[in-house]
Motif scaffolding. Structure first.
Motif, short mmCIF file in Angstrom:
data_model
loop_
_atom_site.label_atom_id
_atom_site.label_comp_id
_atom_site.label_asym_id
_atom_site.label_seq_id
_atom_site.Cartn_x
_atom_site.Cartn_y
_atom_site.Cartn_z
N ALA A 79 -4.52 51.55 137.28
CA ALA A 79 -5.52 50.49 137.08
C ALA A 79 -6.92 51.10 136.96
O ALA A 79 -7.71 50.68 136.11
CB ALA A 79 -5.46 49.49 138.22
N ASP A 80 -7.22 52.09 137.81
CA ASP A 80 -8.51 52.77 137.73
C ASP A 80 -8.68 53.46 136.38
O ASP A 80 -9.76 53.43 135.79
CB ASP A 80 -8.65 53.80 138.85
N ARG A 81 -7.63 54.08 135.91
CA ARG A 81 -7.70 54.77 134.60
C ARG A 81 -7.94 53.78 133.48
O ARG A 81 -8.68 54.08 132.55
CB ARG A 81 -6.43 55.57 134.36
N LEU A 82 -7.34 52.62 133.57
CA LEU A 82 -7.56 51.58 132.54
C LEU A 82 -9.00 51.07 132.58
O LEU A 82 -9.61 50.84 131.54
CB LEU A 82 -6.60 50.42 132.73
N ARG A 83 -9.54 50.91 133.78
CA ARG A 83 -10.92 50.45 133.92
C ARG A 83 -11.90 51.46 133.36
O ARG A 83 -12.93 51.10 132.82
CB ARG A 83 -11.25 50.17 135.37
N GLU A 84 -11.57 52.76 133.51
CA GLU A 84 -12.46 53.81 133.03
C GLU A 84 -12.42 53.96 131.52
O GLU A 84 -13.35 54.45 130.93
CB GLU A 84 -12.09 55.15 133.69
N ALA A 85 -11.32 53.54 130.91
CA ALA A 85 -11.16 53.72 129.46
C ALA A 85 -11.97 52.74 128.65
O ALA A 85 -12.56 51.84 128.98
CB ALA A 85 -9.70 53.57 129.09
#
Length: 85
Positions: A79-85
């Motif tokens: 989820a964090d990786r998706l938010r950062e993208a």
């Protein structure tokens, strides 16, 4: 809770393959042969990664408590990786 889970994730991210390994392990219903095939590694390599998780954070990925906490950690990481993208 938030900071505690983040600390676990930080420790796991010391070895970038551990999150990916845990994700595959749980997606394959904790089947070692299926997970190893999906990752393209030997089952002994998978076993090493699972032991490494235990060494780093003190939770066994195969225990009920480990499954509950580590699946949350994996989901949070993605989820964090998706938010950062």
């Amino acid at each position: 809770m938030d900071s505690w889970l983040r600390e676990l994730i930080t420790r796991l991210e010391a070895d970038p393959d551990l999150i990916r390994t845990l994700d595959a392990y749980y997606l394959h219903d904790m089947s070692r042969p299926a997970t190893a095939r999906a990752l393209g590694v030997h089952t002994r390599t998978l076993d090493y990664c699972l032991r490494r998780v235990h060494e780093l954070i003190g939770l066994r990925p195969t225990s009920t408590r480990g499954v509950r906490i580590l699946t949350a950690a994996v989901a949070w990481t993605f989820a964090d990786r998706l938010r950062e993208a």
